[in-house]
Each structure stands twice: as structure tokens, then as C-alpha cells.
Design a protein around this motif. Structure first.
Motif, mmCIF file in Angstrom:
data_model
loop_
_atom_site.group_PDB
_atom_site.id
_atom_site.type_symbol
_atom_site.label_atom_id
_atom_site.label_comp_id
_atom_site.label_asym_id
_atom_site.label_seq_id
_atom_site.Cartn_x
_atom_site.Cartn_y
_atom_site.Cartn_z
ATOM 1 N N VAL A 93 0.854 -1.196 0.000
ATOM 2 C CA VAL A 93 0.000 0.000 0.000
ATOM 3 C C VAL A 93 0.885 1.240 0.000
ATOM 4 C CG1 VAL A 93 -1.782 1.316 1.228
ATOM 5 C CG2 VAL A 93 -1.938 -1.184 1.126
ATOM 6 N N ILE A 94 1.939 1.227 0.802
ATOM 7 C CA ILE A 94 2.875 2.356 0.832
ATOM 8 C C ILE A 94 3.542 2.514 -0.530
ATOM 9 C CG2 ILE A 94 5.085 3.168 1.781
ATOM 10 C CD1 ILE A 94 4.115 2.105 4.510
ATOM 11 N N HIS A 164 7.695 14.679 -0.891
ATOM 12 C CA HIS A 164 8.647 15.651 -1.457
ATOM 13 C C HIS A 164 10.095 15.296 -1.144
ATOM 14 C CE1 HIS A 164 5.374 18.116 -2.798
ATOM 15 N NE2 HIS A 164 4.866 18.113 -1.588
ATOM 16 N N ASN A 165 10.307 14.132 -0.561
ATOM 17 C CA ASN A 165 11.648 13.655 -0.260
ATOM 18 C C ASN A 165 12.345 13.286 -1.579
ATOM 19 O OD1 ASN A 165 13.658 11.375 0.469
ATOM 20 N ND2 ASN A 165 13.124 12.296 2.444
ATOM 21 N N THR A 170 12.188 5.043 -0.519
ATOM 22 C CA THR A 170 13.108 4.587 0.524
ATOM 23 C C THR A 170 12.744 5.199 1.862
ATOM 24 O OG1 THR A 170 14.878 4.269 -1.078
ATOM 25 C CG2 THR A 170 15.535 4.526 1.241
ATOM 26 N N ARG A 171 12.472 6.499 1.866
ATOM 27 C CA ARG A 171 12.143 7.168 3.133
ATOM 28 C C ARG A 171 10.831 6.646 3.703
ATOM 29 N NH1 ARG A 171 13.706 8.285 7.710
ATOM 30 N NH2 ARG A 171 12.859 10.152 8.663
ATOM 31 N N LEU A 175 10.373 4.833 7.389
ATOM 32 C CA LEU A 175 9.412 5.279 8.405
ATOM 33 C C LEU A 175 8.425 4.180 8.759
ATOM 34 C CD1 LEU A 175 8.736 8.953 7.272
ATOM 35 C CD2 LEU A 175 10.031 8.162 9.271
ATOM 36 N N PHE A 176 8.010 3.407 7.760
ATOM 37 C CA PHE A 176 7.103 2.293 8.031
ATOM 38 C C PHE A 176 7.781 1.269 8.933
ATOM 39 C CE2 PHE A 176 5.399 -1.916 6.695
ATOM 40 C CZ PHE A 176 4.167 -1.794 7.323
ATOM 41 N N ARG A 177 9.033 0.944 8.627
ATOM 42 C CA ARG A 177 9.777 -0.024 9.468
ATOM 43 C C ARG A 177 9.931 0.505 10.889
ATOM 44 N NH1 ARG A 177 8.526 -4.049 6.737
ATOM 45 N NH2 ARG A 177 8.938 -3.768 4.555
#
Length: 187
Positions: A93-94, A164-165, A170-171, A175-177
Motif C-alpha cells: 500500500v505504501i 517531497h523527499n 526509501t524514506r 518510516l514504516f519499518r
């Protein structure tokens, strides 16, 4: 789109939706409705007749992606490792949210209006992923009280925070992890 619409209305709908997909892909959830109308060769009133709100437009643009995520949730349901199946689905989903501009906005609840306006995208995902979450809770690998709505809200927040990264995929994954692992050091 109702099947009983006139042929020209169906053609307009199809053309508007095709243009909207391109505009949202290029400009995100803030794509100009007026630009969509101009490019589709219709008036802005015609766009609003088919899509009375921006949310309705975003939901229509995102429908294929939502259906794919629903199918994926069903495919993952019943795996032996229910927690990893749920986490795999949330990661997907991400990934969709990062790569498909406008999808996170389509999944986001509309603030104060969330009780008044059903979010069909989130509702579809909640229904499809419900069994995934229930299995993980039953297996004791996810805390009771967590809802699919909570998880979608978390995912939307991550996607919107990283859009906007320089490397949003990857970012967002980092954050999910972090959210999954928590803030405590691992033993």
C-alpha cells in the motif's frame, strides 16, 4: 458511471477520467479541474457533473489501484505467518501510495467530514484487509484494538510526509519499518 447514461455522457466520462489520470499523475491530488476540463474538451460544469467533488475524482482515478490492493489482500489472507502477510500488504500500500500520485489523498479521510462522507477507497481496503488483520490479531502477532482504518491512516501519513523527499520510496519504507518496530531498542 450509470449504464443508463446517454452515449455522449459516457464518452465524456471516459475522456474526463483518462485526462484526469494523466493530470493527477503529473500534478498529484491538486490537479486543476479546469485544466482537466480544457484538455478533455468539455466545460468545467461537465467535469463537476460527473465528479461533484475532488474526492470523487481522486477515487475514480484510483479505482484500479484500489482494486489491485484489494485482490492482493485477499491473496495474502490465510498465509501461515499472518503478521508478515499483513506487513507485506501494508508495504505494498505504501509503495503504491508513493508511486501513484493522488492515491494517498484518495485514501485520506476528509477531516471533519469523515463522518459525513464515506471514503469508498478506504472502505474497500478496510473490507479487503479485515481478514488479514483479524488473523494477525487471532495469532497474537498484532495488538487487539488495532483497526485497518488505523493502519491506512498511518500509511497515508507516511506517504504524505515523504512525497517531497528526494527518494520518497526509501524514506517511506524506513518510516514504516520504524513504526512497526517502535522506538524501543531491539534486544
Amino acid at each position: 458511471m450509470p449504464d443508463r447514461q446517454r452515449a455522449d455522457a459516457r464518452r465524456n466520462y471516459t475522456r474526463i477520467l483518462a485526462v484526469a489520470k494523466e493530470e493527477v499523475a503529473a500534478n498529484g491530488a491538486g490537479a486543476s479541474l479546469e485544466q482537466i476540463a480544457r484538455t478533455a474538451g468539455v466545460g468545467s460544469a461537465t467535469v463537476r457533473r460527473h465528479f461533484p467533488t475532488r474526492r470523487a475524482l481522486l477515487e475514480a482515478v484510483s479505482r484500479d489501484w484500489i482494486e489491485a490492493l484489494c485482490v492482493r489482500a485477499q491473496d495474502l489472507t490465510g498465509r501461515d505467518d499472518s503478521r508478515n502477510a499483513l506487513l507485506e500488504w501494508l508495504s505494498e500500500v505504501i509503495a503504491y501510495g508513493v508511486s501513484v500520485r493522488g492515491l494517498a489523498a484518495a485514501l485520506a479521510y476528509d477531516g471533519a467530514r469523515a463522518d459525513l462522507v464515506e471514503n469508498s477507497c478506504s472502505a474497500a481496503l478496510e473490507e479487503a484487509a479485515g481478514p488479514l488483520l483479524r488473523h494477525a490479531v487471532q495469532d497474537g502477532t498484532v495488538a487487539t484494538g488495532v483497526t485497518v482504518g488505523d493502519l491506512i491512516t498511518l500509511v497515508v501519513g507516511i506517504v504524505l510526509a515523504t512525497e517531497h523527499n528526494p527518494d520518497p520510496a526509501t524514506r517511506a519504507d524506513e518510516l514504516f519499518r520504524l513504526a512497526v518496530a517502535g522506538l524501543s531498542p531491539q534486544p
